[in-house]
Design a protein around this motif. Structure first.
Motif, PDB file in Angstrom:
ATOM      1  N   LYS A  91      90.409 127.426  64.559  1.00 13.25           N
ATOM      2  CA  LYS A  91      91.691 128.128  64.712  1.00 13.25           C
ATOM      3  C   LYS A  91      91.996 128.440  66.178  1.00 13.25           C
ATOM      4  O   LYS A  91      92.659 129.420  66.484  1.00 13.25           O
ATOM      5  CB  LYS A  91      91.725 129.404  63.850  1.00 13.25           C
ATOM      6  N   LEU A  92      91.481 127.609  67.062  1.00 18.89           N
ATOM      7  CA  LEU A  92      91.713 127.831  68.492  1.00 18.89           C
ATOM      8  C   LEU A  92      92.713 126.813  69.012  1.00 18.89           C
ATOM      9  O   LEU A  92      92.649 125.635  68.646  1.00 18.89           O
ATOM     10  CB  LEU A  92      90.402 127.710  69.267  1.00 18.89           C
ATOM     11  N   ILE A  93      93.596 127.288  69.844  1.00 21.06           N
ATOM     12  CA  ILE A  93      94.532 126.404  70.535  1.00 21.06           C
ATOM     13  C   ILE A  93      94.008 126.397  71.959  1.00 21.06           C
ATOM     14  O   ILE A  93      94.228 127.347  72.715  1.00 21.06           O
ATOM     15  CB  ILE A  93      95.973 126.962  70.440  1.00 21.06           C
ATOM     16  N   HIS A  94      93.261 125.369  72.296  1.00 19.39           N
ATOM     17  CA  HIS A  94      92.466 125.455  73.520  1.00 19.39           C
ATOM     18  C   HIS A  94      92.358 124.118  74.252  1.00 19.39           C
ATOM     19  O   HIS A  94      92.573 123.052  73.679  1.00 19.39           O
ATOM     20  CB  HIS A  94      91.067 126.010  73.211  1.00 19.39           C
ATOM     21  N   GLY A  95      92.000 124.267  75.526  1.00 19.94           N
ATOM     22  CA  GLY A  95      91.812 123.063  76.320  1.00 19.94           C
ATOM     23  C   GLY A  95      90.505 122.368  76.013  1.00 19.94           C
ATOM     24  O   GLY A  95      90.403 121.153  76.100  1.00 19.94           O
ATOM     25  N   GLY A  96      89.500 123.158  75.611  1.00 18.67           N
ATOM     26  CA  GLY A  96      88.185 122.592  75.333  1.00 18.67           C
ATOM     27  C   GLY A  96      87.352 122.567  76.603  1.00 18.67           C
ATOM     28  O   GLY A  96      87.171 121.518  77.212  1.00 18.67           O
ATOM     29  N   LEU A  97      86.851 123.745  76.973  1.00 22.60           N
ATOM     30  CA  LEU A  97      86.054 123.868  78.196  1.00 22.60           C
ATOM     31  C   LEU A  97      84.932 122.833  78.234  1.00 22.60           C
ATOM     32  O   LEU A  97      84.625 122.245  79.269  1.00 22.60           O
ATOM     33  CB  LEU A  97      85.477 125.282  78.246  1.00 22.60           C
ATOM     34  N   ARG A  98      84.337 122.568  77.072  1.00 22.41           N
ATOM     35  CA  ARG A  98      83.165 121.686  77.040  1.00 22.41           C
ATOM     36  C   ARG A  98      83.517 120.238  77.372  1.00 22.41           C
ATOM     37  O   ARG A  98      82.657 119.472  77.806  1.00 22.41           O
ATOM     38  CB  ARG A  98      82.473 121.758  75.690  1.00 22.41           C
ATOM     39  N   TYR A  99      84.773 119.853  77.166  1.00 21.93           N
ATOM     40  CA  TYR A  99      85.134 118.462  77.457  1.00 21.93           C
ATOM     41  C   TYR A  99      85.055 118.178  78.961  1.00 21.93           C
ATOM     42  O   TYR A  99      84.959 117.026  79.377  1.00 21.93           O
ATOM     43  CB  TYR A  99      86.525 118.107  76.922  1.00 21.93           C
ATOM     44  N   LEU A 100      85.102 119.238  79.778  1.00 25.47           N
ATOM     45  CA  LEU A 100      84.935 119.041  81.222  1.00 25.47           C
ATOM     46  C   LEU A 100      83.530 118.521  81.509  1.00 25.47           C
ATOM     47  O   LEU A 100      83.339 117.696  82.395  1.00 25.47           O
ATOM     48  CB  LEU A 100      85.166 120.359  81.973  1.00 25.47           C
ATOM     49  N   GLN A 101      82.556 119.032  80.732  1.00 21.18           N
ATOM     50  CA  GLN A 101      81.177 118.550  80.913  1.00 21.18           C
ATOM     51  C   GLN A 101      81.068 117.066  80.580  1.00 21.18           C
ATOM     52  O   GLN A 101      80.190 116.383  81.072  1.00 21.18           O
ATOM     53  CB  GLN A 101      80.230 119.318  79.997  1.00 21.18           C
ATOM     54  N   GLN A 102      81.959 116.609  79.690  1.00 19.13           N
ATOM     55  CA  GLN A 102      81.946 115.181  79.328  1.00 19.13           C
ATOM     56  C   GLN A 102      82.883 114.377  80.230  1.00 19.13           C
ATOM     57  O   GLN A 102      83.195 113.235  79.929  1.00 19.13           O
ATOM     58  CB  GLN A 102      82.373 115.022  77.860  1.00 19.13           C
ATOM     59  N   HIS A 103      83.374 115.042  81.286  1.00 16.90           N
ATOM     60  CA  HIS A 103      84.276 114.411  82.262  1.00 16.90           C
ATOM     61  C   HIS A 103      85.571 113.916  81.613  1.00 16.90           C
ATOM     62  O   HIS A 103      86.165 112.950  82.068  1.00 16.90           O
ATOM     63  CB  HIS A 103      83.576 113.259  83.009  1.00 16.90           C
ATOM     64  N   GLU A 104      86.010 114.601  80.568  1.00 20.19           N
ATOM     65  CA  GLU A 104      87.263 114.238  79.890  1.00 20.19           C
ATOM     66  C   GLU A 104      88.399 115.061  80.507  1.00 20.19           C
ATOM     67  O   GLU A 104      89.060 115.829  79.822  1.00 20.19           O
ATOM     68  CB  GLU A 104      87.147 114.522  78.391  1.00 20.19           C
ATOM     69  N   TYR A 105      88.633 114.879  81.814  1.00 19.44           N
ATOM     70  CA  TYR A 105      89.600 115.732  82.516  1.00 19.44           C
ATOM     71  C   TYR A 105      91.016 115.546  81.970  1.00 19.44           C
ATOM     72  O   TYR A 105      91.779 116.479  81.816  1.00 19.44           O
ATOM     73  CB  TYR A 105      89.568 115.446  84.019  1.00 19.44           C
TER      74      TYR A 105
END
Ligand SMILES: Cc1cc2nc3c(=O)[nH]c(=O)nc-3n(C[C@H](O)[C@H](O)[C@H](O)COP(=O)(O)OP(=O)(O)OC[C@H]3O[C@@H](n4cnc5c(N)ncnc54)[C@H](O)[C@@H]3O)c2cc1C
Length: 619
Positions: A91-105
């Motif tokens: 239920k989060l509307i989010h950027g997904g902080l963790r995707y930065l770790q996967q270099h999914e900028y």
């Protein structure tokens, strides 16, 4: 700032009021436009530019995008709207902080842009939410390399679009972190970071997107109507579908383009077209648990590391409850029933207990839910990882040789962009490329004029905790957080009957009148539609929802033409399903609440185990 005040509901619940007649069904001087019967009748007799298969957030988004471009649009859903994954997310509307770790900028940038659009276009349904990242180590001594990792990630997040929410991340002291989560292990807590994302009620967001398509842009939609085959024209191109509505006979819908937005079921729909199951989806199960706020206090949201798994879980304040999740495991069982197991539950309990002085046990749990992410199989993406947590959350749109357009992957947060990409393909196929997307600034049905709404205590779905003198205001605020400008109309349906303004489910912030609104205005057709999706009662307190099922069935039964025997059997069937889900998760279906103590089961995951790694909070 997020303290919702304390006194609970009055002890007296006016259940007796339900024994009295409720307002007569809506006399139809103006026919209800969001009506299943009317939609099915039109679908059987008219031709459409686009038929969308699947009433989750993806299908709802496609229907809205198509209808708002002026395409004649129909949507069918085999069960209830949002009954698939779209009511079972974090239920989060989010950027997904963790995707930065996967270099999914790029993915993060796109997610954050969509987050911002939702905050602007649906301020009644989407509200900002601060997240705490506790940093563990020695008290008062912050491990510099850990702090650097977080600071860099959070700066990147802010710069990728996070700051558009109007707040930047900040470092907080150990004491400030403890104010938000008092049971964090103070002896290991060094400090924390705060950053901002947003939250919503996923099922209600889905329903609102769809109602916007129907009420404001002329689409037609029907739930409980399953596509059982596709039809083709003389040249072999898909030209519609066969639909079998619950309680009705199969019929054909004619459409120039058919869009497959069936989530984890999309391979089944592709098989109608291609003759074989393409195995393009890798379903990944994620579960959540709900506990009373008193058992695991948290007044915002938090990211808790699960060190051994290099992941994190979220803890999210939900009025008088807190929910925790999620897991991320490959699923090859039945798509209709991704059951939550005792091992799933223990994973979450273990993660929570490793950072808390208050050890949660299974007996603390009041609600659970389990959903399947419709992830693209790695070979579709060119990836190699077997871990579902590492699979991309991107989406793809493909058109088959027969012309079936399939949209898969993606997130709740990015539904609008997914829909835009899909309908761009549809207008291309129709030869009407001049029809431009209009949803970037299209406000959803019920959005109040003007700016963004203030978050109410505990966010969307906060409990009606208030003193009796301010009950009216609290009711209005809570209804506004779900219905926006329609809230007064929901309230008016009670027509002065105070019983209808009492809780639908004891202890939860939903009013009895909402069940009536759900069947009259939102196409709810079962006890589950009301208790699982129009409200999220069963996810918050499953046993209280079971207790309320007979009342709910009695309330909605006359609206749906049920006789007394059907009212009883519908309530019984709902109760049996929820109880069975609790049992399969290793939970006692009869225990009312374990918030007062550690109960019968030992705590899972001894305290002191996790450390300070920058894990991936997954949804
Ligand atoms: C545990 C978990 C946590 C998540 N957390 C987040 C989060 O916090 N934020 C975020 O942005 N995303 C999150 N997601 C992802 C997000 O929830 C999904 O990407 C999204 O809900 C998928 O929506 P969908 O419409 O594609 O699929 P669904 O919601 O499953 O919709 C597909 C629909 O198609 C219907 N259907 C299937 N076959 C047929 C047929 N033959 N005829 C008619 N209808 C049919 C199904 O009944 C279903 O309702 C999470 C996912 C999970 C599992």
């Amino acid at each position: 700032m997020f303290d919702g005040g304390s006194p609970k509901w009055p002890d007296v619940y006016l259940w007796q009021a339900f024994a009295m007649p409720v307002p007569a069904p809506l006399e139809s001087a103006i026919p209800e436009p969001f009506s299943r019967d009317r939609a099915l009748a039109r679908m059987a007799t008219e031709s459409f530019d686009v038929l969308v298969i699947g009433g989750g957030i993806t299908g709802a988004g496609v229907a809205l995008d198509a209808a708002s471009r002026g395409l004649k649009t129909a949507l069918v859903e085999q069960d209830d709207f949002a009954s698939g994954t779209s009511s079972k997310s974090s239920k989060l509307i989010h950027g997904g902080l963790r995707y930065l770790q996967q270099h999914e900028y790029r993915l993060v940038y796109e997610n954050l842009a969509e987050r911002q659009r939702l905050l602007d276009n649906a301020p009644h349904l989407v509200s900002p939410l601060p997240f705490l990242i506790p940093i563990f180590g020695k008290p008062g001594v912050v491990n510099k390399s850990v702090a650097r990792v977080y600071r860099t990630a959070l700066w990147l997040y802010d710069l990728t679009g996070g700051m558009r929410i109007g707040r930047r991340h900040e470092k907080v002291t150990r004491e400030q972190a403890l104010e938000h989560m008092p049971t964090l292990q103070a002896d290991r807590l060094a400090a924390g970071f705060l950053y901002w994302d947003a939250r919503s009620d996923d099922a209600r967001l889905t329903l609102t997107v769809l109602r916007t398509a129907v009420l404001d842009h002329g689409a037609v939609a029907a739930n409980h109507a399953r596509v059982t085959g596709l039809s083709t024209d003389a040249s072999g191109q898909v030209s519609g579908a066969t639909v079998t509505p619950d309680g009705g006979v199969p019929f054909a819908i004619r459409a120039s383009v058919v869009v497959n937005a069936a989530g984890v079921w999309s391979d089944e729909v592709r098989a109608f077209d291609e003759g074989i199951d393409p195995h393009s989806i890798r379903p990944a199960k994620g579960i959540h648990i709900t506990v009373p706020e008193a058992a695991f206090p948290c007044d915002i949201a938090a990211v808790i590391p699960v060190r051994e798994d290099k992941r994190s879980i979220f803890v999210v304040s939900w009025g008088d409850q807190v929910y925790l999740g999620t897991t991320d495991t490959a699923w090859d069982g039945p798509l209709d029933d991704p059951s939550c197991t005792p091992e799933d539950v223990d994973y979450i309990l273990g993660a929570a207990n490793a950072v808390s002085t208050r050890q949660l046990t299974r007996s603390d749990i009041t609600g659970i839910w389990s959903g399947l992410r419709p992830l693209l199989a790695p070979e579709q993406e060119g990836g190699t990882s077997e871990r579902t947590a590492d699979l991309s959350r991107r989406h793809t749109v493909r058109t088959s040789d027969g012309g079936l357009v399939t949209i898969t992957g993606g997130k709740l947060t990015t539904y609008r962009k997914m829909a835009e990409d899909t309908v761009d393909v549809v207008v291309g196929a129709l030869g009407r490329k001049g029809l431009r997307c209009r949803t970037k600034s299209l406000r959803l049905h019920g959005a109040p004029p003007g700016g963004r709404a203030e978050p109410i205590a505990g966010g969307v779905g906060a409990n009606l905790r208030t003193d009796p003198d301010h009950l009216e205001t609290a009711r209005a605020a809570v209804l506004a957080s779900r219905y926006g400008t329609e809230a007064p109309a929901v309230m008016a349906l009670a027509n002065g009957r105070t019983g209808l303004l009492e809780p639908l489910v004891v202890g939860l912030p939903y009013l009895a009148v909402e069940a009536l609104w759900a069947v009259r205005r939102e196409m709810a057709g079962s006890v589950s539609d009301v208790l699982d999706r129009r409200t999220q009662s069963s996810y918050r307190d499953a046993r209280a929802a079971v207790d309320a099922a007979p009342t709910v069935a009695a309330l909605i039964g006359p609206e749906l033409g049920w006789d007394d025997a059907r009212v009883r059997s519908e309530a019984d069937a709902y109760a049996a399903r929820i109880r069975s889900e609790l049992v399969r998760a290793g939970l006692d279906p009869d225990r009312s609440t374990g918030s007062e103590g550690s109960g019968g089961t030992p705590p899972v995951g001894a305290a002191g185990g996790t450390g300070d790694s920058a894990g991936q909070a997954g949804s």
